[in-house]
Scaffold this motif. Structure first.
Motif, PDB file in Angstrom:
ATOM      1  N   LEU A  71       0.937  -1.028   0.207  1.00  0.00           N
ATOM      2  CA  LEU A  71      -0.057  -0.030   0.072  1.00  0.00           C
ATOM      3  C   LEU A  71       0.984   1.117  -0.084  1.00  0.00           C
ATOM      4  O   LEU A  71       1.765   1.336   0.917  1.00  0.00           O
ATOM      5  CB  LEU A  71      -0.906   0.043   1.247  1.00  0.00           C
ATOM      6  CG  LEU A  71      -1.860   1.110   1.379  1.00  0.00           C
ATOM      7  CD1 LEU A  71      -3.021   0.529   1.979  1.00  0.00           C
ATOM      8  CD2 LEU A  71      -1.348   2.276   2.678  1.00  0.00           C
ATOM      9  N   ARG A  72       0.521   2.342  -0.875  1.00  0.00           N
ATOM     10  CA  ARG A  72       1.540   3.710  -1.059  1.00  0.00           C
ATOM     11  C   ARG A  72       0.236   4.737  -0.994  1.00  0.00           C
ATOM     12  O   ARG A  72      -0.673   4.660  -1.654  1.00  0.00           O
ATOM     13  CB  ARG A  72       2.094   3.689  -2.245  1.00  0.00           C
ATOM     14  CG  ARG A  72       3.171   4.891  -2.176  1.00  0.00           C
ATOM     15  CD  ARG A  72       3.987   4.853  -3.254  1.00  0.00           C
ATOM     16  NE  ARG A  72       3.368   4.957  -4.480  1.00  0.00           N
ATOM     17  CZ  ARG A  72       3.430   6.267  -5.207  1.00  0.00           C
ATOM     18  NH1 ARG A  72       4.144   7.072  -4.630  1.00  0.00           N
ATOM     19  NH2 ARG A  72       2.874   6.146  -6.432  1.00  0.00           N
ATOM     20  N   GLU A  91      -2.602   3.757  -3.428  1.00  0.00           N
ATOM     21  CA  GLU A  91      -2.242   2.582  -4.478  1.00  0.00           C
ATOM     22  C   GLU A  91      -1.935   1.293  -3.630  1.00  0.00           C
ATOM     23  O   GLU A  91      -1.492   1.148  -2.896  1.00  0.00           O
ATOM     24  CB  GLU A  91      -0.984   2.879  -5.293  1.00  0.00           C
ATOM     25  CG  GLU A  91      -1.234   4.073  -5.909  1.00  0.00           C
ATOM     26  CD  GLU A  91       0.217   4.615  -6.717  1.00  0.00           C
ATOM     27  OE1 GLU A  91       1.175   3.862  -6.800  1.00  0.00           O
ATOM     28  OE2 GLU A  91       0.317   5.793  -7.235  1.00  0.00           O
ATOM     29  N   LEU A  92      -2.856   0.154  -4.264  1.00  0.00           N
ATOM     30  CA  LEU A  92      -2.593  -1.104  -3.690  1.00  0.00           C
ATOM     31  C   LEU A  92      -2.211  -2.009  -4.713  1.00  0.00           C
ATOM     32  O   LEU A  92      -2.343  -1.824  -5.967  1.00  0.00           O
ATOM     33  CB  LEU A  92      -4.051  -1.523  -3.391  1.00  0.00           C
ATOM     34  CG  LEU A  92      -5.140  -0.546  -2.280  1.00  0.00           C
ATOM     35  CD1 LEU A  92      -6.361  -1.130  -2.400  1.00  0.00           C
ATOM     36  CD2 LEU A  92      -4.463  -0.771  -1.077  1.00  0.00           C
ATOM     37  N   GLN A 149      -3.461  -4.650  -9.241  1.00  0.00           N
ATOM     38  CA  GLN A 149      -3.313  -3.215  -8.711  1.00  0.00           C
ATOM     39  C   GLN A 149      -4.551  -2.508  -8.896  1.00  0.00           C
ATOM     40  O   GLN A 149      -5.454  -2.638  -9.621  1.00  0.00           O
ATOM     41  CB  GLN A 149      -2.259  -2.780  -9.804  1.00  0.00           C
ATOM     42  CG  GLN A 149      -1.760  -1.577  -9.557  1.00  0.00           C
ATOM     43  CD  GLN A 149      -0.491  -1.435 -10.259  1.00  0.00           C
ATOM     44  OE1 GLN A 149      -0.038  -2.161 -11.101  1.00  0.00           O
ATOM     45  NE2 GLN A 149      -0.127  -0.123 -10.471  1.00  0.00           N
ATOM     46  N   LEU A 150      -4.415  -1.444  -7.976  1.00  0.00           N
ATOM     47  CA  LEU A 150      -5.764  -0.531  -7.726  1.00  0.00           C
ATOM     48  C   LEU A 150      -5.279   0.963  -7.264  1.00  0.00           C
ATOM     49  O   LEU A 150      -4.548   0.689  -6.324  1.00  0.00           O
ATOM     50  CB  LEU A 150      -6.881  -1.365  -6.834  1.00  0.00           C
ATOM     51  CG  LEU A 150      -8.153  -0.107  -6.468  1.00  0.00           C
ATOM     52  CD1 LEU A 150      -8.757   0.018  -7.552  1.00  0.00           C
ATOM     53  CD2 LEU A 150      -8.795  -1.026  -5.529  1.00  0.00           C
ATOM     54  N   THR A 151      -5.938   2.025  -7.700  1.00  0.00           N
ATOM     55  CA  THR A 151      -5.786   3.144  -7.265  1.00  0.00           C
ATOM     56  C   THR A 151      -7.118   3.641  -6.663  1.00  0.00           C
ATOM     57  O   THR A 151      -7.962   3.693  -7.580  1.00  0.00           O
ATOM     58  CB  THR A 151      -5.044   4.035  -8.241  1.00  0.00           C
ATOM     59  OG1 THR A 151      -3.698   3.795  -8.723  1.00  0.00           O
ATOM     60  CG2 THR A 151      -4.584   5.537  -7.465  1.00  0.00           C
ATOM     61  N   VAL A 152      -6.913   4.202  -5.469  1.00  0.00           N
ATOM     62  CA  VAL A 152      -8.311   4.820  -5.050  1.00  0.00           C
ATOM     63  C   VAL A 152      -8.191   6.469  -4.673  1.00  0.00           C
ATOM     64  O   VAL A 152      -7.004   6.714  -4.015  1.00  0.00           O
ATOM     65  CB  VAL A 152      -8.786   4.061  -3.443  1.00  0.00           C
ATOM     66  CG1 VAL A 152      -9.920   4.642  -2.969  1.00  0.00           C
ATOM     67  CG2 VAL A 152      -8.813   2.620  -3.608  1.00  0.00           C
ATOM     68  N   ASP A 153      -9.053   7.116  -5.154  1.00  0.00           N
ATOM     69  CA  ASP A 153      -9.001   8.510  -4.923  1.00  0.00           C
ATOM     70  C   ASP A 153      -9.636   8.862  -3.701  1.00  0.00           C
ATOM     71  O   ASP A 153     -11.034   8.403  -3.394  1.00  0.00           O
ATOM     72  CB  ASP A 153      -9.712   9.104  -6.097  1.00  0.00           C
ATOM     73  CG  ASP A 153      -9.758  10.827  -5.940  1.00  0.00           C
ATOM     74  OD1 ASP A 153      -9.128  11.497  -5.106  1.00  0.00           O
ATOM     75  OD2 ASP A 153     -10.297  11.422  -6.828  1.00  0.00           O
ATOM     76  N   THR A 154      -9.005   9.532  -2.676  1.00  0.00           N
ATOM     77  CA  THR A 154      -9.628   9.832  -1.487  1.00  0.00           C
ATOM     78  C   THR A 154      -9.943  11.255  -1.309  1.00  0.00           C
ATOM     79  O   THR A 154     -10.158  11.901  -0.445  1.00  0.00           O
ATOM     80  CB  THR A 154      -8.826   9.386  -0.429  1.00  0.00           C
ATOM     81  OG1 THR A 154      -7.403   9.980  -0.478  1.00  0.00           O
ATOM     82  CG2 THR A 154      -8.741   7.962  -0.241  1.00  0.00           C
TER      83      THR A 154
END
Length: 80
Positions: A14-15, A22-23, A52-57
């Motif tokens: 996790l970053r 980013e996972l 891989q997945l990017t989450v917008d918070t």
């Protein structure tokens, strides 16, 4: 600068940098991720094929949240 990378023995990396998380899970065919408030309300649920997945918070109020991934990983995240 580059955000810190958090990895554990189960393969989840996790970053968190700015308003994105980013996972990466080595060898995963699918990533199912959810973010919960500390009160237990699910605020986001997303599923993608791949490892891989990017989450917008950016829409989240600053605070502490719980991220769950593939039902067997959970992490505390801080949104600033």
């Amino acid at each position: 600068g580059i955000g810190a990378i958090d990895a554990d023995s189960s393969g989840l990396m996790l970053r968190q940098e700015g308003s994105s998380i980013e996972l990466f899970i080595a060898g995963a065919g699918t990533i199912d991720a959810s973010i919960y408030s500390t009160a237990g309300a699910r605020l986001l649920a997303v599923s993608v094929a791949g490892d891989q997945l990017t989450v917008d918070t950016s829409a989240f109020v600053p605070g502490i949240y719980i991220l769950t991934v593939n039902k067997n990983h959970s992490r505390k995240i801080i949104v600033k």
